[in-house]
Design an enzyme around this catalytic site. Sequence first.
Site, PDB file in Angstrom:
ATOM      1  N   ASP A   1      48.203  42.149  12.565  1.00 34.99           N
ATOM      2  CA  ASP A   1      48.961  42.910  11.281  1.00 34.99           C
ATOM      3  C   ASP A   1      48.286  42.529   9.999  1.00 34.99           C
ATOM      4  O   ASP A   1      48.296  43.458   9.326  1.00 34.99           O
ATOM      5  CB  ASP A   1      50.352  42.342  11.565  1.00 34.99           C
ATOM      6  CG  ASP A   1      51.271  43.216  11.200  1.00 34.99           C
ATOM      7  OD1 ASP A   1      51.039  44.396  10.153  1.00 34.99           O
ATOM      8  OD2 ASP A   1      52.611  43.168  11.448  1.00 34.99           O
TER       9      ASP A   1
ATOM     10  N   HIS B   1      46.065  45.024   8.041  1.00 39.41           N
ATOM     11  CA  HIS B   1      46.469  46.081   7.178  1.00 39.41           C
ATOM     12  C   HIS B   1      46.280  45.565   5.603  1.00 39.41           C
ATOM     13  O   HIS B   1      45.923  46.513   4.887  1.00 39.41           O
ATOM     14  CB  HIS B   1      48.183  46.370   7.297  1.00 39.41           C
ATOM     15  CG  HIS B   1      48.301  47.094   8.520  1.00 39.41           C
ATOM     16  ND1 HIS B   1      47.967  48.211   8.644  1.00 39.41           N
ATOM     17  CD2 HIS B   1      48.984  46.686   9.737  1.00 39.41           C
ATOM     18  CE1 HIS B   1      48.429  48.784   9.690  1.00 39.41           C
ATOM     19  NE2 HIS B   1      49.261  47.796  10.312  1.00 39.41           N
TER      20      HIS B   1
ATOM     21  N   SER C   1      59.763  47.568  11.018  1.00 41.94           N
ATOM     22  CA  SER C   1      58.416  47.916  10.554  1.00 41.94           C
ATOM     23  C   SER C   1      58.555  47.936   8.900  1.00 41.94           C
ATOM     24  O   SER C   1      57.369  47.984   8.237  1.00 41.94           O
ATOM     25  CB  SER C   1      57.923  49.306  11.297  1.00 41.94           C
ATOM     26  OG  SER C   1      58.072  49.115  12.631  1.00 41.94           O
TER      27      SER C   1
END
Length: 354
Positions: A23, A26, A176
């Site tokens: 993650d 990103h 999310s």
Amino acid sequence: MSQQATESSPRQPILIHDPTLRDGHHAVRHQLGREQLRAYAAAADAAGVPVVEVGHGNGLGASSLQAGRALLSDEAMLSVVREALTTTKLGVFMLPGWGTTESIRLAVSYDVDLVRIGTHCTESDLAERHLGLLRDAGVDAHGVLLMSHMASPERLAEECARLVEFGATGVGILDSSGYYLPNDVSTRIAAIRSAVSVPVMFHGHNNLGMAVANSIAAAEAGATILDACARGFGAGAGNTQLEVLVPVLERLGYDTGIDLYRLLDAADIAGRELMPAPPTIDSIGVVSGLAGVFSGFKNRVLDVATREGVDPRDVFFELGRLQAVAGQEDLIEDVALALRAGSTGQLERTASHV
């Protein structure tokens, strides 16, 4: 648990799943290199973090012009982190459509211990084939639902029960967009727990500053797997902060099995080696959370809004109104162009067919 454990009370185990090296990609446009991956993986391993997840921010097979080209291939990332781990398990993430059955076979060839298959919160059927393949291969496989604020607790429970039927050994939800408040999490986790007998997980984002509180709410509602990243390293405003969550859990009487000092050392390495600066809850992060838009859209929204001369906050709220989801990155440009032209009504009619 709602109070600090006493010496006589049992310590409920919580498994911490660390997607810092997935993650977090990103936040740096998927540009982590070999030495960065190796350094953090080794430090997390030394701290006793149970699972470290690695890969492109959107998972296996996602390196592309649309989602962003990663500096390293999936094979290179898997190889480096596999070599750095001695006791910590290696995890990967995959979204059907980005990744394929070949992506899964690649991961299995590197002896991954856990594969997570993610789908939109109402589309668990997309994971059936992949979960079946992993079940047949004897690999631990979780089915996880993205953008879970878009579905009711009852619908999420139904989807998770279906994932278990497909072969998932664990299920759960991702916040999310960082939209949830603690009660939102509690009701959803409780509903899922009542519907399945496998472990339940929660993955939080920090757009509204609620990631740690939401993770605690998940644990108190019955989740036994929690995601968190060093320094909150992740998309948009960042994820649940690992080195904060673990001691808070321990104070509340949960057992993570993680060495605090070594975890703090790992967080220092992450802060120094992985990111130019820790994630912050900036204005765009707040708007993304309020709008309920995938946090990973942040950089693309800023780029397109600047180019088209529109307010990125308007882009986020319009994307939220259209219920845009991961995989619809092309919609960002459509929204910006429509805002510039003052024709978002027409866009709504078009987006409904996406």
